[in-house]
Design a protein around this motif. Sequence first.
Motif, PDB file in Angstrom:
ATOM      1  N   TYR A 102      41.852  41.589  33.522  1.00  0.00           N
ATOM      2  CA  TYR A 102      41.693  42.035  34.942  1.00  0.00           C
ATOM      3  C   TYR A 102      40.089  41.709  35.122  1.00  0.00           C
ATOM      4  CZ  TYR A 102      45.936  44.418  35.813  1.00  0.00           C
ATOM      5  OH  TYR A 102      47.282  44.885  35.788  1.00  0.00           O
TER       6      TYR A 102
ATOM      7  N   ASN B   4      40.815  49.245  36.164  1.00  0.00           N
ATOM      8  CA  ASN B   4      41.505  48.602  37.675  1.00  0.00           C
ATOM      9  C   ASN B   4      41.899  49.411  38.421  1.00  0.00           C
ATOM     10  OD1 ASN B   4      44.255  48.819  36.944  1.00  0.00           O
ATOM     11  ND2 ASN B   4      43.944  47.305  35.109  1.00  0.00           N
TER      12      ASN B   4
ATOM     13  N   LYS C 147      47.852  37.927  40.992  1.00  0.00           N
ATOM     14  CA  LYS C 147      47.964  37.542  39.631  1.00  0.00           C
ATOM     15  C   LYS C 147      47.733  36.023  39.750  1.00  0.00           C
ATOM     16  CE  LYS C 147      51.494  41.057  38.147  1.00  0.00           C
ATOM     17  NZ  LYS C 147      50.421  41.965  37.418  1.00  0.00           N
TER      18      LYS C 147
ATOM     19  N   GLY D 288      45.332  45.647  30.804  1.00  0.00           N
ATOM     20  CA  GLY D 288      44.538  46.837  31.750  1.00  0.00           C
ATOM     21  C   GLY D 288      44.241  47.950  30.859  1.00  0.00           C
TER      22      GLY D 288
ATOM     23  N   GLN E 181      44.074  39.662  38.183  1.00  0.00           N
ATOM     24  CA  GLN E 181      44.523  39.465  36.753  1.00  0.00           C
ATOM     25  C   GLN E 181      44.975  38.109  36.363  1.00  0.00           C
ATOM     26  OE1 GLN E 181      48.246  41.382  35.691  1.00  0.00           O
ATOM     27  NE2 GLN E 181      47.696  41.663  33.335  1.00  0.00           N
TER      28      GLN E 181
END
Length: 539
Positions: free
Chosen positions: A519, A47, A444, A118, A537
Amino acid sequence: MALTPIICFSFLFLILNSITSTAASLGQWNLLQQSIGISAMHMQLLNNDRVIIFDRTDFGSSNLSLPDGRCRNNTNDFALQHDCSAHSAEYDVLTNSVRPLMVQTDTWCSSGAVCPDGYLIQTGGFNDGDRAVRVFQPCSTCDWQEIPNGLVQRRWYPTNQILPDGRVIIIGGQQNYYEFYPKSTSTNTVFNFTFLEQTSNLYPFVHLNVDGNLFIFAYNKGILFNYTSNTVVQTFPPFPGYQPRTYPYTGSSVLLPLKNLQQSLVEAEVLICGGATWGSDQVAISGTFKDALDTCGRIRITDPNPTWNMETMPFARVMADMTLLPNGQVLIINGAAKGVASWEYGRDPVFYPVLYQPDYQKVQNGSSFQTLNPSPIPRMYHSTAILLRDGRVLVGGSNSHQYYNFTGVLFPTELSLEAFSPAYLDSEFLGLRPTINTPASYAKLTYGQQLELQFSVTSPVNESMIEVTMVAPSFTTHSFSMNQRLLVLDGSNVTALTNSSYAMEVTTPNSAFLAPPGYYLLFLVHQDIPSEGIWVQIK
């Protein structure tokens, strides 16, 4: 073993390189790096827009030195016990640069998955690495951290799948068992898997179904498997023709885009393409290389009585990669037209990628397939391809030899990196290409969340041809992209904010069965032209 006499491919390269600029709809190739010092047997995009690449440790020195005089001292290594070269690298997409990384144990023919936080969790390998777990945190100065006995059993040629609860299941790998990472706090149990005993435990194809069970396919057979109860939920019809599709008769497999995610019953389809015929590996030993398979099979694994639907590709392929593009199309790339997946056993590289249209839009000669512009570089055994955030496909690897071999062989070890730019990146589509304005990258998200997505585009917007897709980057090796997944999000109410900016409502998947936590790359697609992706995410 005696090598097959060298065939000169220079005439073919001359032809390919002399092709004048063809229609933009056929894509473009760019050589990014002539040599990154290692061959890209395994690749994973993280990511931070950096790609982790690694090969194996037991062939001797690579062409990439470890920094600052660092060396790996390993008395268990079969080739070089004092090694100052790197066998892993971090490729920075934004700067087109390479940073050497250090692995301590052998990563040959291993597996991986990115956890919800991640971090890349990489599992197994060969020799002293077959029970290792290696962890890589996305950061500009990070390096591999190793857990020597992180696995209960040795794993060589295994397959990983991220699960709805965030754990990783590791299946096969010369073992007829599966296990989980992280290990349970109460037990280190591994679970017997009869299906692998009856088929093959070498890189089976695994996809998470929308009901939380696993579609698992080996050779020419598939099942739906409940890993929580260790039971087979459903047995699918054998692949038509009964020819094998998994290692070493290596085809490739993708879970096709998941749509209509808010419905009570979400359909899921698997596409399997290419492979080799039974016995191809045996006759290759004596220098006979049989034609690869040119068929694809497609099956709706959520149907109570599923059947295979067959299609024929423009080219036969073994050892190909299949990459899901942001607009839901499938890129079939790399591979050979003869032989099997093994050292020295592939012939007739297939230079032409093929685009597959899952919605059966007949694009070329009444077919769902479209032949694209070729690369001049053979990508045979141990090649890889992955999607990047900007919509390009990163292509690397190809080493058909036990060691790195650059001269006197039919297909020299390939250390280069290329990028294939699909048609949607051509300048003629600039007016159609949208830009996501909000949410910002690294937003998020939660399950079942409704959010406003704002975007801009310079040409008039066709509201009926707008989609928002969410793509899980894959861990790719040996012609299979583990954890690869594309979801078409429910979107509605496109409204104009200015002459060139718009807003729409988007609903995220409502279950981790549909989208395991972690992610994803979020794209807005307008008339099949995707925006640059943003990282999100979901958890």
